[in-house]
Motif scaffolding. Structure first.
Motif, PDB file in Angstrom:
ATOM      1  N   GLU A 253      -9.937 -75.010 -73.934  1.00 41.79           N
ATOM      2  CA  GLU A 253     -11.130 -75.041 -74.787  1.00 41.79           C
ATOM      3  C   GLU A 253     -12.392 -75.058 -73.937  1.00 41.79           C
ATOM      4  N   ILE A 254     -12.342 -75.808 -72.808  1.00 36.07           N
ATOM      5  CA  ILE A 254     -13.502 -75.862 -71.913  1.00 36.07           C
ATOM      6  C   ILE A 254     -13.768 -74.480 -71.323  1.00 36.07           C
ATOM      7  N   ILE A 255     -12.691 -73.781 -70.887  1.00 35.64           N
ATOM      8  CA  ILE A 255     -12.832 -72.443 -70.293  1.00 35.64           C
ATOM      9  C   ILE A 255     -13.406 -71.461 -71.310  1.00 35.64           C
ATOM     10  N   ALA A 256     -12.890 -71.510 -72.532  1.00 33.99           N
ATOM     11  CA  ALA A 256     -13.365 -70.604 -73.583  1.00 33.99           C
ATOM     12  C   ALA A 256     -14.841 -70.842 -73.884  1.00 33.99           C
ATOM     13  N   SER A 257     -15.235 -72.108 -73.899  1.00 33.70           N
ATOM     14  CA  SER A 257     -16.624 -72.454 -74.176  1.00 33.70           C
ATOM     15  C   SER A 257     -17.544 -71.952 -73.069  1.00 33.70           C
ATOM     16  N   LEU A 258     -17.117 -72.113 -71.807  1.00 41.59           N
ATOM     17  CA  LEU A 258     -17.931 -71.645 -70.679  1.00 41.59           C
ATOM     18  C   LEU A 258     -18.058 -70.125 -70.682  1.00 41.59           C
ATOM     19  N   GLU A 259     -16.945 -69.440 -71.007  1.00 43.21           N
ATOM     20  CA  GLU A 259     -16.988 -67.977 -71.052  1.00 43.21           C
ATOM     21  C   GLU A 259     -17.950 -67.486 -72.135  1.00 43.21           C
ATOM     22  N   GLU A 260     -17.965 -68.170 -73.283  1.00 45.15           N
ATOM     23  CA  GLU A 260     -18.860 -67.795 -74.382  1.00 45.15           C
ATOM     24  C   GLU A 260     -20.313 -67.990 -73.971  1.00 45.15           C
ATOM     25  N   LYS A 261     -20.594 -69.097 -73.301  1.00 42.81           N
ATOM     26  CA  LYS A 261     -21.963 -69.358 -72.837  1.00 42.81           C
ATOM     27  C   LYS A 261     -22.384 -68.327 -71.799  1.00 42.81           C
ATOM     28  N   GLU A 262     -21.439 -67.953 -70.910  1.00 39.23           N
ATOM     29  CA  GLU A 262     -21.721 -66.938 -69.890  1.00 39.23           C
ATOM     30  C   GLU A 262     -22.071 -65.606 -70.535  1.00 39.23           C
ATOM     31  N   ARG A 263     -21.304 -65.260 -71.579  1.00 38.95           N
ATOM     32  CA  ARG A 263     -21.543 -63.998 -72.279  1.00 38.95           C
ATOM     33  C   ARG A 263     -22.935 -63.976 -72.904  1.00 38.95           C
ATOM     34  N   LYS A 264     -23.329 -65.090 -73.514  1.00 35.86           N
ATOM     35  CA  LYS A 264     -24.647 -65.162 -74.153  1.00 35.86           C
ATOM     36  C   LYS A 264     -25.769 -65.082 -73.126  1.00 35.86           C
ATOM     37  N   ILE A 265     -25.543 -65.741 -71.958  1.00 36.53           N
ATOM     38  CA  ILE A 265     -26.548 -65.678 -70.894  1.00 36.53           C
ATOM     39  C   ILE A 265     -26.709 -64.241 -70.391  1.00 36.53           C
ATOM     40  N   ALA A 266     -25.581 -63.528 -70.245  1.00 40.76           N
ATOM     41  CA  ALA A 266     -25.624 -62.129 -69.770  1.00 40.76           C
ATOM     42  C   ALA A 266     -26.378 -61.259 -70.776  1.00 40.76           C
ATOM     43  N   GLU A 267     -26.140 -61.477 -72.070  1.00 37.03           N
ATOM     44  CA  GLU A 267     -26.848 -60.708 -73.098  1.00 37.03           C
ATOM     45  C   GLU A 267     -28.349 -60.964 -73.035  1.00 37.03           C
ATOM     46  N   LEU A 268     -28.723 -62.240 -72.854  1.00 33.55           N
ATOM     47  CA  LEU A 268     -30.130 -62.608 -72.797  1.00 33.55           C
ATOM     48  C   LEU A 268     -30.800 -61.991 -71.574  1.00 33.55           C
ATOM     49  N   LEU A 269     -30.116 -62.019 -70.425  1.00 31.22           N
ATOM     50  CA  LEU A 269     -30.664 -61.413 -69.217  1.00 31.22           C
ATOM     51  C   LEU A 269     -30.860 -59.915 -69.395  1.00 31.22           C
ATOM     52  N   GLY A 270     -29.883 -59.286 -70.075  1.00 32.52           N
ATOM     53  CA  GLY A 270     -29.995 -57.854 -70.331  1.00 32.52           C
ATOM     54  C   GLY A 270     -31.218 -57.527 -71.182  1.00 32.52           C
ATOM     55  N   GLU A 271     -31.468 -58.342 -72.187  1.00 30.54           N
ATOM     56  CA  GLU A 271     -32.635 -58.112 -73.045  1.00 30.54           C
ATOM     57  C   GLU A 271     -33.933 -58.274 -72.263  1.00 30.54           C
ATOM     58  N   ILE A 272     -33.974 -59.301 -71.389  1.00 28.94           N
ATOM     59  CA  ILE A 272     -35.188 -59.541 -70.589  1.00 28.94           C
ATOM     60  C   ILE A 272     -35.437 -58.367 -69.643  1.00 28.94           C
ATOM     61  N   LYS A 273     -34.380 -57.864 -68.991  1.00 33.48           N
ATOM     62  CA  LYS A 273     -34.541 -56.720 -68.074  1.00 33.48           C
ATOM     63  C   LYS A 273     -35.011 -55.491 -68.814  1.00 33.48           C
ATOM     64  N   SER A 274     -34.490 -55.291 -70.027  1.00 37.40           N
ATOM     65  CA  SER A 274     -34.884 -54.138 -70.831  1.00 37.40           C
ATOM     66  C   SER A 274     -36.362 -54.197 -71.170  1.00 37.40           C
ATOM     67  N   ILE A 275     -36.805 -55.417 -71.560  1.00 40.59           N
ATOM     68  CA  ILE A 275     -38.228 -55.578 -71.911  1.00 40.59           C
ATOM     69  C   ILE A 275     -39.103 -55.325 -70.699  1.00 40.59           C
ATOM     70  N   LEU A 276     -38.726 -55.865 -69.554  1.00 38.70           N
ATOM     71  CA  LEU A 276     -39.505 -55.680 -68.335  1.00 38.70           C
ATOM     72  C   LEU A 276     -39.538 -54.210 -67.914  1.00 38.70           C
ATOM     73  N   GLY A 277     -38.429 -53.482 -68.153  1.00 35.18           N
ATOM     74  CA  GLY A 277     -38.356 -52.081 -67.786  1.00 35.18           C
ATOM     75  C   GLY A 277     -39.246 -51.221 -68.643  1.00 35.18           C
ATOM     76  N   GLU A 278     -39.603 -51.643 -69.821  1.00 30.31           N
ATOM     77  CA  GLU A 278     -40.449 -50.865 -70.713  1.00 30.31           C
ATOM     78  C   GLU A 278     -41.925 -50.978 -70.356  1.00 30.31           C
ATOM     79  N   LYS A 279     -42.268 -51.991 -69.519  1.00 29.22           N
ATOM     80  CA  LYS A 279     -43.679 -52.160 -69.171  1.00 29.22           C
ATOM     81  C   LYS A 279     -44.086 -51.139 -68.127  1.00 29.22           C
ATOM     82  N   PRO A 280     -45.368 -50.657 -68.141  1.00 33.17           N
ATOM     83  CA  PRO A 280     -45.837 -49.686 -67.162  1.00 33.17           C
ATOM     84  C   PRO A 280     -45.909 -50.273 -65.752  1.00 33.17           C
TER      85      PRO A 280
END
Length: 498
Positions: free
Chosen positions: A471-498
């Protein structure tokens, strides 16, 4: 009238009020002033008869024309059910009777009537509804069996009002808690009982019920009649307390006042027994803080100081307090607790679980975590008996699952053993007072812990349940996945700036 018929009558009145858009608190308030006038009229009829039997002149408290049983005469009928002009009846109540009653004063009884009717309002707006309600009240007898049933129904309504929460809950302390506190403090015939924050008057009613069986003579009854005192600031609660005590046959001397406006450095009248549940989380005004030996804006800490000084030497106090009062390390809290144990014998503290006071939580939820504190004035504390109340069957207390009398039976049994120990010094009684849920703490331990009085059950092992590794491993993996998604969104936003 049997219980069902009377209950149906009251429910019909509430249906009328519901149609007016009133709340449950409004139901109780409006029914209270109506019943108050009915009780007043019935009592005046008794007084008139008694005066005639003694050959004395009858002097009513209010003008006879305004007594409930005389209302039909002004409409040319012998009972309210024959009144046809609802608007004329409404005008009489709203524009003649109410101004008269709210202007009364000059004696304790007249002052009480004047205070009640000058501080509340007529909330029934439809003349036909007002007339119909009074037609349903007219033939309810406030003496005999009707009175007994009516008092039970009224108490049940107060219970429902408490469970509704918010402002309504301020006026209602769960009756099992009230009854338990009364049994622990054990008021006797000849003692005065005082509640400085009386709400609906529940402590006074239950204290009366506890003391009444002790009365064996006419002198006992006279003492009982003079035993009960209360104070309340809020107009609706003051009215409800008057009605509740009247219906239960308690001759309570109730005063509408801000208890904190009294200078308790010069406390005046003292009482043998104080039972109360003060307001939690309120603020004492700066002006009223000057009345306190130890200044505080917290109503619960001010209330503790108040009862410490309003009880007679040798008198007993039972008070409900939020747990913060027992453990807060702020200087003012520590000073009050130090004075409490040095000048009073704190003989029992009962820790209540979250949820017991869900009914007084204005925002819903489980309500404050609280304890019941009991002490006797004039003797220093040597040791304190603690009890931790645990809900049965592992279920938490909620509005839907309130505390019951039987839940407190073990606490009462253990306390009785503790009381025997205090009376006799017999260590066997002390052993019987101690269990998985009860223990004793010496004053030396209390002092070493900065006068912390909070309940810490030494018999209850702290157990922590950890989740399984997968259960601990599954919880950590889920949190990791959410962090990766959030980082991806931030990079996308930064890439759109001139």
């Amino acid at each position: 009238m049997d219980r069902q018929a009377l209950a149906n009558r009251i429910e019909h009145i509430y249906e009328i009020m519901r149609a007016e858009g009133l709340s449950l608190l409004d139901y109780v308030e409006q029914l209270s002033w109506m019943l108050f006038l009915k009780v007043l009229s019935d009592r005046e009829e008794e007084r008139k008869l008694e005066a005639e039997l003694r050959g004395e002149k009858y002097r009513p408290v209010i003008k006879e024309e305004y007594l409930f049983h005389n209302w039909p005469k002004r409409f040319g009928v012998d009972n309210l059910k024959k009144v046809k002009d609802a608007q004329k009846f409404y005008n009489f109540v709203a524009n003649e009777l109410w101004p008269y009653l709210s202007s009364l004063g000059g004696s304790d009884e007249l002052n009480k009537i004047g205070e009640i009717f000058s501080s509340i309002s007529l909330k029934i707006r439809d003349p036909h509804n007002l007339l119909e309600i009074f037609q349903n009240i007219e033939d309810i007898s406030i003496d005999g069996e009707d009175s007994h049933i009516m008092s039970q129904l009224y108490e049940e309504t107060l219970m429902l009002m408490g469970r509704e929460g918010g402002a309504a809950g301020e006026y209602y302390t769960p009756r099992p808690i009230v009854r338990f506190m009364v049994k622990v403090v054990d008021p006797k015939i000849g003692e005065t009982v005082f509640d400085p924050f009386c709400g609906s008057g529940g402590f006074l009613v239950e204290a009366y019920r506890h003391m009444y069986p002790q009365a064996k003579t006419a002198e006992d009854l006279r003492k009982l009649d003079e035993a009960f005192y209360g104070q309340e600031l809020k107009p609706p609660a003051y009215l409800i307390a008057n009605m509740n005590t009247l219906l239960h046959g308690v001759n309570a001397k109730l005063v509408k006042t801000d208890t904190f406006s009294e200078d308790i450095r010069n406390p005046g009248k003292l009482y043998d027994v104080i039972l109360t549940n003060p307001p939690f989380g309120g603020k004492v005004t700066k002006a009223n803080q000057e009345n306190l030996p130890i200044k505080t804006s917290k109503t619960e800490l001010a209330a503790l100081q108040y009862v410490m000084r309003k009880v007679k030497p040798g008198g007993r106090v039972g008070i409900v307090l939020p747990d913060g009062v027992l453990s807060n390390v702020t200087k003012s809290y520590v000073k009050v607790r130090k004075e409490l144990v040095e000048k009073n014998n704190v003989f029992a503290i009962v820790s209540l679980p979250q949820g017991v006071f869900a009914n007084i939580s204005p925002k819903g939820g489980t309500g404050p975590k609280a304890s019941l504190l009991f002490f006797e004035r004039g003797k220093p504390t040597k040791e304190i008996w603690y009890y931790e109340l645990v809900p049965p069957n592992g279920k938490n207390y909620t509005r839907a699952n309130p505390v019951k009398d039987e839940d407190l039976s073990d606490a009462l049994e253990k306390f009785e053993a503790w009381k025997k120990y205090l009376e006799t010094g017999d260590e066997e009684w002390k052993k019987k007072a101690i269990s998985e849920n009860s223990w004793v703490v010496s004053i030396e331990d209390i002092k070493e812990n900065d006068y912390d009085l909070s309940a810490k059950n030494p018999n209850r092992k702290l157990t922590v349940e950890y989740p399984a590794p997968e259960e601990i491993i599954a919880s950590l993996e889920e949190k990791e996945r959410k962090i990766a998604e959030l980082l991806g969104e931030i990079k996308s936003i930064l890439g759109e700036k001139p």
